[in-house]
Design a protein around this motif. Structure first.
Motif, PDB file in Angstrom:
ATOM      1  N   ASP A  82     -44.559 -14.655  72.646  1.00 36.11           N
ATOM      2  CA  ASP A  82     -44.390 -15.625  71.555  1.00 36.11           C
ATOM      3  C   ASP A  82     -43.385 -15.117  70.531  1.00 36.11           C
ATOM      4  OD1 ASP A  82     -46.298 -17.177  72.740  1.00 36.11           O
ATOM      5  OD2 ASP A  82     -47.846 -16.863  71.215  1.00 36.11           O
TER       6      ASP A  82
ATOM      7  N   VAL B   2     -42.565 -15.194  66.628  1.00 35.88           N
ATOM      8  CA  VAL B   2     -43.377 -15.427  65.437  1.00 35.88           C
ATOM      9  C   VAL B   2     -42.536 -15.265  64.189  1.00 35.88           C
ATOM     10  CG1 VAL B   2     -45.561 -14.761  66.516  1.00 35.88           C
ATOM     11  CG2 VAL B   2     -44.129 -13.013  65.448  1.00 35.88           C
ATOM     12  N   GLU B   3     -42.879 -16.027  63.166  1.00 32.77           N
ATOM     13  CA  GLU B   3     -42.243 -15.904  61.860  1.00 32.77           C
ATOM     14  C   GLU B   3     -43.050 -14.943  60.998  1.00 32.77           C
ATOM     15  OE1 GLU B   3     -39.325 -17.248  60.990  1.00 32.77           O
ATOM     16  OE2 GLU B   3     -39.230 -17.941  63.068  1.00 32.77           O
TER      17      GLU B   3
ATOM     18  N   GLY C 205     -54.191 -14.945  67.303  1.00 29.55           N
ATOM     19  CA  GLY C 205     -53.339 -16.084  66.957  1.00 29.55           C
ATOM     20  C   GLY C 205     -52.055 -16.191  67.749  1.00 29.55           C
ATOM     21  N   CYS C 206     -51.813 -15.321  68.717  1.00 27.67           N
ATOM     22  CA  CYS C 206     -50.569 -15.369  69.469  1.00 27.67           C
ATOM     23  C   CYS C 206     -50.765 -14.728  70.828  1.00 27.67           C
ATOM     24  CB  CYS C 206     -49.454 -14.664  68.697  1.00 27.67           C
ATOM     25  SG  CYS C 206     -49.823 -12.936  68.399  1.00 27.67           S
TER      26      CYS C 206
ATOM     27  N   SER D 179     -51.075 -10.139  60.013  1.00 26.36           N
ATOM     28  CA  SER D 179     -49.993 -11.085  60.265  1.00 26.36           C
ATOM     29  C   SER D 179     -48.697 -10.351  60.558  1.00 26.36           C
ATOM     30  CB  SER D 179     -49.812 -12.025  59.065  1.00 26.36           C
ATOM     31  OG  SER D 179     -49.563 -11.276  57.892  1.00 26.36           O
TER      32      SER D 179
ATOM     33  N   THR E 282     -47.073 -15.052  60.310  1.00 24.51           N
ATOM     34  CA  THR E 282     -47.841 -15.663  61.397  1.00 24.51           C
ATOM     35  C   THR E 282     -49.042 -14.784  61.734  1.00 24.51           C
ATOM     36  OG1 THR E 282     -45.858 -16.667  62.322  1.00 24.51           O
ATOM     37  CG2 THR E 282     -47.749 -16.441  63.797  1.00 24.51           C
ATOM     38  N   GLU E 283     -50.184 -15.417  61.943  1.00 21.61           N
ATOM     39  CA  GLU E 283     -51.383 -14.654  62.312  1.00 21.61           C
ATOM     40  C   GLU E 283     -51.184 -13.977  63.658  1.00 21.61           C
ATOM     41  OE1 GLU E 283     -56.074 -15.296  63.552  1.00 21.61           O
ATOM     42  OE2 GLU E 283     -54.667 -16.984  63.551  1.00 21.61           O
TER      43      GLU E 283
END
Length: 669
Positions: free
Chosen positions: A648, A650-651, A643-644, A595, A654-655
């Motif tokens: 993107d 992402v926080e 996952g992205c 992540s 996040t995966e």
């Protein structure tokens, strides 16, 4: 002199500029993003104006908005600090177009020195030695690879338009060249909007030595001695000192002369820094920073000058106050306290600064910061917390003063490099001035030791402070013999006998068993079945302290629900509070799930579902806080899910990619 000044920056440099300007009777105007609405530089300003959202492109890099604020507020000058718009020639020209003084060099000098390739050509013409390399306009992969082979490996790829280590990659073999070139270009494009690069011979044990220069509009140019900035991580400075130690008089004189020649070659005005690579008695021009440097306080400490005041006076048309540099007095050392985790390749940290305390400033100690306890370190800006600057009559005394100041600094709430800096200041090789840019890599084991279990004393201190935190002030007062009602107490008080509290703390992979006995206001603590020790804990101004066996020690303590953090000597320990009555459960994160460690932007995803990956293979690249983070596979496996995608936002958490272990035939289970 100016009557009003807008500071087009944030953080510690904005605060630093304001303090000097206000001392000179100048009205100070701040600008701030949405993330900085409650920042220290806003609180210090006479006026403050919002300029946009948190990302720098929507706030601190909006040149037209900053000039609009300056005109609205009646600012006569703009000081850009460092970073952001400080080396932007277009911004300097835009200020002049509306009659606002730009506190910095003329646009022509910024442009000349802003391009590493052009500046190298200018230095050759001025007789300043440069490192052998390639600075040409042909930026094709084929030409660059051929030039790298001509120069000979290892070579250094550098972004032509920038500094601060962005877009800089050493390459040790031809096989790695194109991959590193792509990464350097990505970083350069993201940081400077320009992906052009140059190549240089990569020296094996170079020192990074720079010379502070100053020039006015009346033809006066002088140097203000040397600084050594060799101790670096990811090509970004960690420790700086002035004057640079162990240089021969002849080499020092050549550096001074070359720096002044470089400034004169571009018609320089105001403060600037000429940076050199030094190896033995050889010195090569590296670049010129056309602004005030982060490390300028060490020069101020040994010269007794205020360089910001000089900047303002020169920008107002005055002549330099001196025509030659004063002799340096003593020695000064500065370190940059960052929210980052040295154990994880100095990965930036984000979060709430729950506690921040430093020793009091004095003639031999200077603290420059733009944050206070309770402020947030966000992913939008550089994670610097403070600069800690020490002075001494000689270098050993300055390092000793710095080390004492670091041991007296407290930071709670997020990972920092504080312990690393304390070990660095005390390291024998640092004391011996065995300096080059490979210093940190060479001494990594001593400076960043492998995580170990917390000592029993630290566990006991954490447990005592946690109980004081849990019971609250009234209960704590009662425990110490205060007047609070026993019926309000939460400490297991009883009329007769001993109250017992059992705590389980997670210390990395270990579980620490803590038994606390309470009798008539006294606390006794045993850790992991060891001998009990008498402990007293109390809050004190700006922090906390514990007494262990009668020895009082000031500590840094912070707690956020079930996470306990304690600063112990030059280490930081984080414990998880385990609820003994909670049902057992697995880890929250699925094994194999990679992540985002902090909020950021996905630059590149290098794998797809079904791909087989090896341990250590980079699966994605994340950009956050001006740094590229490489997400690598912790073990061999199969990509089960991505996952992205590139681009993107992402926080944290996040995966990015989830891996599954391969079965016997190499397919996912």
């Amino acid at each position: 002199m100016f009557r009003s000044l807008l500071i087009a920056n944030r953080g510690e440099i904005a605060c630093r500029i304001m303090r000097t300007a206000q001392r000179m009777g100048i009205r100070c105007i701040a600008v701030f993003s949405e993330a900085d609405a409650n920042a220290l530089h806003v609180a210090l300003a006479d006026e403050a104006y919002p300029i946009g959202a948190a990302p720098t492109r929507d706030s601190y890099l909006r040149a037209h908005r900053i000039i609009e604020v300056a005109r609205t507020a009646g600012a006569e000058a703009i000081h850009p600090g460092y970073g952001f718009l400080s080396e932007n020639a277009d911004f300097a020209e835009a200020c002049a177009a509306v009659g606002i003084a730009f506190v910095g060099p003329p646009p022509s000098a910024i442009r000349a020195m802003g391009s590493k390739a052009e500046s190298k050509a200018l230095m050759v013409a001025a007789g300043v030695p440069v490192v052998p390399g390639y600075h040409g306009e042909d930026q094709s992969e084929e030409r660059l690879a051929a030039e790298a082979a001509r120069i000979g490996f290892p070579v250094l790829i550098k972004a032509s338009a920038g500094g601060g280590g962005k877009g800089m990659r050493p390459v040790h073999s031809a096989a790695d060249f194109l991959d590193e070139l792509a990464g350097a270009r990505r970083e350069a494009r993201a940081a400077f909007g320009d992906d052009r690069v140059l190549l240089e011979r990569y020296l094996q044990k170079p020192r990074h030595v720079e010379v502070q220069v100053f020039a006015d509009r009346h033809g006066n140019t002088l140097h203000l001695h040397t600084r050594d900035c060799s101790v670096q991580r990811r090509h970004q400075k960690v420790l700086e000192e002035a004057p640079a130690p162990d240089l021969s008089p002849a080499l020092r004189a050549r550096l001074h002369d070359s720096a002044v020649a470089a400034a004169r070659a571009v018609g320089y005005v105001n403060a600037g820094t000429v940076e050199f690579i030094v190896e033995g008695e050889d010195a090569f021009f590296m670049e010129m920073n056309t602004r005030l440097q982060v490390e300028h306080p060490v020069t101020e400490m040994v010269t007794g000058l205020d360089l910001v005041e000089w900047q303002l006076r020169v920008a107002a048309g005055e002549a330099l106050p001196l025509t030659a540099a004063p002799e340096p007095r003593g020695h000064s050392v500065e370190v940059r306290l960052y929210a980052e985790d040295p154990a994880h390749d100095f990965r930036p940290s984000t979060g709430r600064l729950r506690h921040f305390g430093t020793p009091a400033a004095s003639d031999d100690l200077r603290i420059e910061t733009g944050v206070r306890s309770g402020d947030a370190i966000t992913p939008h800006y550089d994670p610097m917390i403070a600069k800690i600057v020490a002075w001494g009559p000689d270098r050993p005394a300055a390092l000793a003063r710095l080390h004492a100041a670091l041991l007296g600094t407290e930071v709670g709430g997020l990972a920092t490099n504080l312990g690393f800096l304390a070990r660095l200041a005390a390291h024998p090789a640092m004391r011996a001035a065995e300096l080059d840019t490979g210093f940190l890599a060479r001494h990594r084991e001593a400076l960043i030791p492998s995580p170990e279990a917390a000592p029993a004393e630290a566990v006991a201190a954490a447990a005592a402070m946690h109980l004081l935190w849990r019971w609250g002030e009234d209960a704590g007062a009662a425990l110490r013999g205060g007047t609070a009602s026993p019926w309000d107490r939460k400490d297991g008080w009883r009329l007769q006998g001993v109250a017992a509290v059992h705590l389980r703390l997670k210390d990395g992979a270990a579980i620490r068993e803590v038994n606390v006995s309470l009798r008539r206001g006294a606390m006794s603590i045993a850790v992991d079945g060891g001998a009990a020790i008498d402990v007293a804990a109390r809050w004190r101004e700006g922090g906390a302290s514990v007494s262990l066996g009668g020895v009082e020690r000031r500590i840094c303590y912070a707690q956020d629900n079930e996470v306990i953090e304690i600063g112990w000597r030059d280490d930081r320990f984080v414990f998880g509070l385990i609820d003994s009555y909670a049902p057992a459960g697995g880890e929250a994160a699925a094994e194999g799930r990679l992540s985002a460690p902090i909020p950021g932007r996905v630059v590149q995803v290098l794998v797809a579902a079904g791909d087989r990956v090896a341990r250590g293979q980079v699966v994605a690249i994340l950009e956050a806080m001006k740094t590229e983070l490489r997400i690598a596979a912790p073990a061999d496996g199969i990509v089960a899910h991505v996952g992205c995608a590139a681009g993107d936002s992402v926080e944290e958490g996040t995966e990015i990619v989830t891996l599954a272990p391969p079965d016997g035939d190499g397919s996912p289970p």
